[in-house]
Design a protein around this motif. Structure first.
Motif, PDB file in Angstrom:
ATOM      1  N   VAL A 158       0.855  -1.186   0.000  1.00  0.00           N
ATOM      2  CA  VAL A 158       0.000   0.000   0.000  1.00  0.00           C
ATOM      3  C   VAL A 158       0.893   1.239   0.000  1.00  0.00           C
ATOM      4  N   ARG A 159       0.789   2.015  -1.073  1.00  0.00           N
ATOM      5  CA  ARG A 159       1.615   3.215  -1.207  1.00  0.00           C
ATOM      6  C   ARG A 159       0.800   4.469  -1.461  1.00  0.00           C
ATOM      7  N   ARG A 160      -0.452   4.317  -1.894  1.00  0.00           N
ATOM      8  CA  ARG A 160      -1.293   5.459  -2.264  1.00  0.00           C
ATOM      9  C   ARG A 160      -2.693   5.291  -1.670  1.00  0.00           C
ATOM     10  N   GLY A 161      -3.413   6.399  -1.642  1.00  0.00           N
ATOM     11  CA  GLY A 161      -4.790   6.354  -1.186  1.00  0.00           C
ATOM     12  C   GLY A 161      -5.657   5.483  -2.078  1.00  0.00           C
ATOM     13  N   THR A 162      -5.320   5.416  -3.370  1.00  0.00           N
ATOM     14  CA  THR A 162      -6.088   4.552  -4.269  1.00  0.00           C
ATOM     15  C   THR A 162      -5.869   3.081  -3.929  1.00  0.00           C
ATOM     16  N   ASP A 163      -4.706   2.733  -3.409  1.00  0.00           N
ATOM     17  CA  ASP A 163      -4.464   1.356  -2.959  1.00  0.00           C
ATOM     18  C   ASP A 163      -5.376   1.023  -1.780  1.00  0.00           C
ATOM     19  N   VAL A 164      -5.540   1.981  -0.880  1.00  0.00           N
ATOM     20  CA  VAL A 164      -6.439   1.800   0.262  1.00  0.00           C
ATOM     21  C   VAL A 164      -7.867   1.613  -0.245  1.00  0.00           C
ATOM     22  N   PHE A 165      -8.281   2.453  -1.189  1.00  0.00           N
ATOM     23  CA  PHE A 165      -9.627   2.360  -1.751  1.00  0.00           C
ATOM     24  C   PHE A 165      -9.866   0.985  -2.364  1.00  0.00           C
TER      25      PHE A 165
ATOM     26  N   ARG B 260       5.161   0.883   5.769  1.00  0.00           N
ATOM     27  CA  ARG B 260       6.367   1.348   5.072  1.00  0.00           C
ATOM     28  C   ARG B 260       6.328   2.846   4.770  1.00  0.00           C
ATOM     29  N   PRO B 261       5.223   3.390   4.228  1.00  0.00           N
ATOM     30  CA  PRO B 261       5.201   4.839   4.029  1.00  0.00           C
ATOM     31  C   PRO B 261       5.412   5.618   5.331  1.00  0.00           C
ATOM     32  N   MET B 262       4.888   5.088   6.428  1.00  0.00           N
ATOM     33  CA  MET B 262       5.095   5.750   7.724  1.00  0.00           C
ATOM     34  C   MET B 262       6.580   5.774   8.092  1.00  0.00           C
ATOM     35  N   LEU B 263       7.248   4.651   7.842  1.00  0.00           N
ATOM     36  CA  LEU B 263       8.680   4.589   8.144  1.00  0.00           C
ATOM     37  C   LEU B 263       9.479   5.550   7.276  1.00  0.00           C
ATOM     38  N   TRP B 264       9.091   5.679   6.011  1.00  0.00           N
ATOM     39  CA  TRP B 264       9.773   6.638   5.140  1.00  0.00           C
ATOM     40  C   TRP B 264       9.607   8.055   5.673  1.00  0.00           C
TER      41      TRP B 264
ATOM     42  N   PHE C 181      11.674  12.904   8.086  1.00  0.00           N
ATOM     43  CA  PHE C 181      11.317  14.147   8.775  1.00  0.00           C
ATOM     44  C   PHE C 181      10.772  13.960  10.177  1.00  0.00           C
ATOM     45  N   GLY C 182      10.938  12.768  10.752  1.00  0.00           N
ATOM     46  CA  GLY C 182      10.448  12.533  12.102  1.00  0.00           C
ATOM     47  C   GLY C 182       8.932  12.549  12.163  1.00  0.00           C
ATOM     48  N   GLN C 183       8.394  12.992  13.297  1.00  0.00           N
ATOM     49  CA  GLN C 183       6.946  13.010  13.485  1.00  0.00           C
ATOM     50  C   GLN C 183       6.240  13.837  12.425  1.00  0.00           C
ATOM     51  N   ALA C 184       6.846  14.945  12.018  1.00  0.00           N
ATOM     52  CA  ALA C 184       6.230  15.783  10.979  1.00  0.00           C
ATOM     53  C   ALA C 184       6.095  15.000   9.674  1.00  0.00           C
ATOM     54  N   GLY C 185       7.053  14.140   9.380  1.00  0.00           N
ATOM     55  CA  GLY C 185       6.993  13.315   8.180  1.00  0.00           C
ATOM     56  C   GLY C 185       5.865  12.300   8.242  1.00  0.00           C
ATOM     57  N   VAL C 186       5.672  11.692   9.407  1.00  0.00           N
ATOM     58  CA  VAL C 186       4.571  10.742   9.591  1.00  0.00           C
ATOM     59  C   VAL C 186       3.236  11.463   9.423  1.00  0.00           C
ATOM     60  N   ASP C 187       3.119  12.644  10.027  1.00  0.00           N
ATOM     61  CA  ASP C 187       1.890  13.424   9.896  1.00  0.00           C
ATOM     62  C   ASP C 187       1.604  13.756   8.441  1.00  0.00           C
ATOM     63  N   ARG C 188       2.653  14.122   7.698  1.00  0.00           N
ATOM     64  CA  ARG C 188       2.476  14.484   6.287  1.00  0.00           C
ATOM     65  C   ARG C 188       2.064  13.272   5.450  1.00  0.00           C
ATOM     66  N   VAL C 189       2.657  12.116   5.722  1.00  0.00           N
ATOM     67  CA  VAL C 189       2.273  10.889   5.009  1.00  0.00           C
ATOM     68  C   VAL C 189       0.790  10.603   5.236  1.00  0.00           C
ATOM     69  N   LEU C 190       0.342  10.731   6.470  1.00  0.00           N
ATOM     70  CA  LEU C 190      -1.081  10.520   6.766  1.00  0.00           C
ATOM     71  C   LEU C 190      -1.966  11.517   6.021  1.00  0.00           C
ATOM     72  N   GLU C 191      -1.542  12.772   5.968  1.00  0.00           N
ATOM     73  CA  GLU C 191      -2.304  13.793   5.245  1.00  0.00           C
ATOM     74  C   GLU C 191      -2.401  13.454   3.761  1.00  0.00           C
TER      75      GLU C 191
END
Length: 86
Positions: A13-20, A34-38, A43-53
């Motif tokens: 799972v790499r994209r929102g369309t994969d989730v869909f 994996r995207p969370m780890l990237w 960028f630390g916590q800010a990077g995780v937040d951005r991936v979720l966004e």
């Protein structure tokens, strides 16, 4: 659950369309480790937040394009699977 086993998709799972697509095919949950780890590594916590966004935005866009307003509205009719035995 009427003799059915819940399906959890965790991998690829790499994209929102994969989730869909996973939800449309019947998944009850989707792992996005994996995207969370990237994001965390870059960028630390800010990077995780951005991936979720980003993932949430992509999922909302896919849902809007398909005319679904709620996660519960997503079903198999949104995924072309001709020739698959589901």
């Amino acid at each position: 659950m009427n003799g059915r086993i819940p399906v959890f998709v965790d991998g690829g799972v790499r994209r929102g369309t994969d989730v869909f697509k996973a939800l449309a095919l019947g998944a009850k949950a989707v792992g996005i480790g994996r995207p969370m780890l990237w994001g965390l590594g870059a960028f630390g916590q800010a990077g995780v937040d951005r991936v979720l966004e980003i993932l949430q935005g992509e999922l909302k866009l896919a849902m809007g394009n398909c005319g679904t307003q709620k996660i519960a509205d997503i079903n198999r009719e949104y995924v072309v699977s001709s020739g698959w035995k589901l």
